[in-house]
Design a protein around this motif. Structure first.
Motif, mmCIF file in Angstrom:
data_model
loop_
_atom_site.group_PDB
_atom_site.id
_atom_site.type_symbol
_atom_site.label_atom_id
_atom_site.label_comp_id
_atom_site.label_asym_id
_atom_site.label_seq_id
_atom_site.Cartn_x
_atom_site.Cartn_y
_atom_site.Cartn_z
ATOM 1 N N UNK A 168 -19.380 31.302 -11.327
ATOM 2 C CA UNK A 168 -19.007 30.883 -9.982
ATOM 3 C C UNK A 168 -18.312 29.534 -10.081
ATOM 4 N N UNK A 169 -17.059 29.453 -9.592
ATOM 5 C CA UNK A 169 -16.295 28.213 -9.569
ATOM 6 C C UNK A 169 -16.347 27.648 -8.155
ATOM 7 N N UNK A 170 -16.981 26.508 -7.997
ATOM 8 C CA UNK A 170 -17.127 25.951 -6.652
ATOM 9 C C UNK A 170 -15.784 25.446 -6.136
ATOM 10 N N UNK A 171 -15.703 25.331 -4.835
ATOM 11 C CA UNK A 171 -14.500 24.803 -4.199
ATOM 12 C C UNK A 171 -14.770 23.483 -3.501
ATOM 13 N N UNK A 172 -15.996 22.988 -3.628
ATOM 14 C CA UNK A 172 -16.331 21.681 -3.065
ATOM 15 C C UNK A 172 -16.973 20.843 -4.157
ATOM 16 N N UNK A 173 -17.074 19.566 -3.912
ATOM 17 C CA UNK A 173 -17.617 18.645 -4.894
ATOM 18 C C UNK A 173 -19.042 18.245 -4.526
ATOM 19 N N UNK A 174 -19.835 17.952 -5.558
ATOM 20 C CA UNK A 174 -21.184 17.422 -5.338
ATOM 21 C C UNK A 174 -21.602 16.675 -6.591
ATOM 22 N N UNK A 175 -22.705 15.930 -6.514
ATOM 23 C CA UNK A 175 -23.177 15.234 -7.702
ATOM 24 C C UNK A 175 -23.842 16.217 -8.667
ATOM 25 N N UNK A 176 -24.219 15.739 -9.836
ATOM 26 C CA UNK A 176 -24.741 16.620 -10.875
ATOM 27 C C UNK A 176 -26.030 17.304 -10.415
ATOM 28 N N UNK A 177 -26.936 16.550 -9.814
ATOM 29 C CA UNK A 177 -28.231 17.108 -9.411
ATOM 30 C C UNK A 177 -28.060 18.188 -8.354
ATOM 31 N N UNK A 178 -27.222 17.943 -7.360
ATOM 32 C CA UNK A 178 -27.007 18.920 -6.287
ATOM 33 C C UNK A 178 -26.303 20.159 -6.821
ATOM 34 N N UNK A 179 -25.358 19.973 -7.739
ATOM 35 C CA UNK A 179 -24.667 21.110 -8.348
ATOM 36 C C UNK A 179 -25.646 21.988 -9.116
ATOM 37 N N UNK A 180 -26.516 21.344 -9.876
ATOM 38 C CA UNK A 180 -27.516 22.082 -10.641
ATOM 39 C C UNK A 180 -28.467 22.832 -9.713
ATOM 40 N N UNK A 181 -28.877 22.186 -8.625
ATOM 41 C CA UNK A 181 -29.784 22.820 -7.660
ATOM 42 C C UNK A 181 -29.122 24.012 -6.990
ATOM 43 N N UNK A 182 -27.846 23.884 -6.658
ATOM 44 C CA UNK A 182 -27.137 24.996 -6.034
ATOM 45 C C UNK A 182 -27.137 26.213 -6.951
ATOM 46 N N UNK A 183 -26.798 25.996 -8.226
ATOM 47 C CA UNK A 183 -26.783 27.119 -9.174
ATOM 48 C C UNK A 183 -28.160 27.753 -9.274
ATOM 49 N N UNK A 184 -29.205 26.956 -9.385
ATOM 50 C CA UNK A 184 -30.567 27.478 -9.490
ATOM 51 C C UNK A 184 -30.933 28.288 -8.252
ATOM 52 N N UNK A 185 -30.578 27.780 -7.095
ATOM 53 C CA UNK A 185 -30.923 28.476 -5.850
ATOM 54 C C UNK A 185 -30.196 29.797 -5.692
ATOM 55 N N UNK A 226 -38.320 38.601 -12.207
ATOM 56 C CA UNK A 226 -37.610 37.671 -11.320
ATOM 57 C C UNK A 226 -36.481 37.068 -12.141
ATOM 58 N N UNK A 227 -35.264 37.547 -11.921
ATOM 59 C CA UNK A 227 -34.130 37.214 -12.794
ATOM 60 C C UNK A 227 -33.850 35.723 -12.821
ATOM 61 N N UNK A 228 -33.801 35.063 -11.660
ATOM 62 C CA UNK A 228 -33.389 33.664 -11.639
ATOM 63 C C UNK A 228 -34.444 32.733 -12.224
ATOM 64 N N UNK A 229 -35.684 33.218 -12.363
ATOM 65 C CA UNK A 229 -36.745 32.435 -12.995
ATOM 66 C C UNK A 229 -37.030 32.886 -14.424
ATOM 67 N N UNK A 230 -36.378 33.993 -14.838
ATOM 68 C CA UNK A 230 -36.659 34.608 -16.139
ATOM 69 C C UNK A 230 -38.154 34.855 -16.292
ATOM 70 N N UNK A 231 -38.764 35.332 -15.235
ATOM 71 C CA UNK A 231 -40.212 35.524 -15.189
ATOM 72 C C UNK A 231 -40.553 37.011 -15.202
ATOM 73 N N UNK A 232 -41.519 37.376 -16.033
ATOM 74 C CA UNK A 232 -41.967 38.758 -16.162
ATOM 75 C C UNK A 232 -43.485 38.795 -16.045
#
Length: 361
Positions: free
Chosen positions: A44-61, A329-335
């Motif tokens: 996913x290539x974002x079209x808006x800017x954010x700081x590193x922490x917010x970018x990482x959180x967005x991907x995780x969410x 749970x794919x996004x948590x890699x949890x089984x």
């Protein structure tokens, strides 16, 4: 590129919902909301800017992670896509010389090391115009790239998104209309190939799964399957008209669903195929989806693991004689694998967004 190949979970919280809406709106015109598939990963290539922490959180969410770059091929692919969007820097998932998703740092692309660490190496960006990585203050605002590994076996196991299992193969029916060369490339990007039809039964299965009366590209070219395998079954229309266009590219053509050559530059839908390995085929015919957005509760769970794929989770269940269910749970890699439950007893399931619980057939 078909967005459905990106296996991820969208978690919209009160804190991230507005941010998600901005991304969704601004990227609406780029390759299916910004998602691109390449070599069994979805980006996913974002079209808006954010700081590193917010970018990482967005991907995780969204069930993804900030991109981890594992090869020069992947680096070149990302740079190519970025340059088509403009010359800008993008956050990547590198922090203190470790990938945030836990991947090994097997490939590096720093400039001279003393020039790559102006800010202690805490947060790194991809500088496409210089084709390298450089750190930056984590508070700066850049666009970002999220990634999730594409697991076609999950889609086949679930029978979703135009993926179907027959015998020992998984098939994908496209909705895109492309020429033969592009159709072939798209299948290869998914780790698949244009379908090889090897029996009348297989062809009848494919016909039964079509979504409407349309023509589909198949893997026949120059009157042979593209992998060089022997033609054990054939369904050409008739000798006089089958090869009117040179016999270089072939369609499964309605309404009779015979094989007919067509100009390779003409555009049609296509069918991709991937042959399961023995374990994947066994798993795909051994489990069914029991509950969506639900997980086993603590009472039902026998044991829990961290795994990267639903296939690994299923194999763990099959290796435990007491296992009758598993949750992935794919996004948590949890089984989590669970003991036998009454089918009607939903008290052992808890709501959990992004969780899928499967039962042994």
């Amino acid at each position: 590129m078909d967005v459905i190949f990106c296996v991820f979970t969208v978690l919209v919280t009160q804190q991230s919902s507005y941010f998600y809406q901005q991304v969704n709106a601004q990227d609406a015109e780029f390759s299916g909301n910004g998602y691109i598939v390449h070599n069994e990963s979805c980006y996913f290539f974002s079209n808006i800017q954010s700081n590193f922490r917010t970018s990482n959180l967005f991907c995780k969410n969204h069930g993804m992670h900030l991109v981890s770059i594992q090869s020069s091929n992947e680096q070149s692919f990302l740079v190519e896509k970025i340059m088509k969007r403009g010359i800008e820097d993008y956050w990547i998932g590198l922090s203190r010389f470790s990938w945030l998703d836990g991947s090994p740092l097997s490939y590096i692309n720093f400039p001279e090391i003393n020039k790559a660490l102006d800010d202690d190496g805490r947060c790194f960006r991809l500088r496409a115009h210089r084709n390298n990585w450089h750190d930056a203050p984590c508070s700066l605002q850049y666009k970002f790239i999220c990634e999730v590994e594409y697991d076609f076996s999950l889609l086949c196991l679930m029978g979703e998104f135009r993926h179907y299992v027959y015998d020992q193969s998984c098939y994908y029916f496209s909705t895109l209309i492309e020429n033969f060369k592009t159709s072939k490339s798209r299948c290869e990007n998914f780790g698949m190939h244009l379908v090889y039809i090897e029996s009348e039964d297989e062809e009848q299965f494919l016909i039964s799964k079509r979504e409407d009366d349309t023509d589909y590209w198949i893997g026949m070219a120059s009157v042979g399957w593209r992998d060089g395998s022997q033609i054990n079954y054939k369904n050409f229309r008739d000798v006089q008209s089958t090869f009117d266009r040179g016999g270089l590219c072939f369609l499964l053509r309605h309404p009779d669903f015979d094989w007919h050559d067509m100009t390779c530059d003409s555009t049609h839908r296509y069918i991709c195929e991937k042959v399961f390995d023995g374990q994947a085929h066994m798993i795909s015919t051994s489990f069914k989806l029991a509950a969506d957005d639900a997980t086993l509760d603590d009472e039902a769970i026998i044991s829990s693991y961290s795994v990267r794929s639903v296939l690994r989770c299923a194999k763990l269940c099959m290796g435990d004689k007491d296992c009758a269910y598993f949750t992935f749970i794919a996004h948590e890699r949890a089984c989590s694998i669970g003991r036998s439950l009454l089918a009607a007893d939903v008290s052992h399931l808890e709501p959990r967004h992004g969780a899928r619980t499967y039962s042994i057939i």
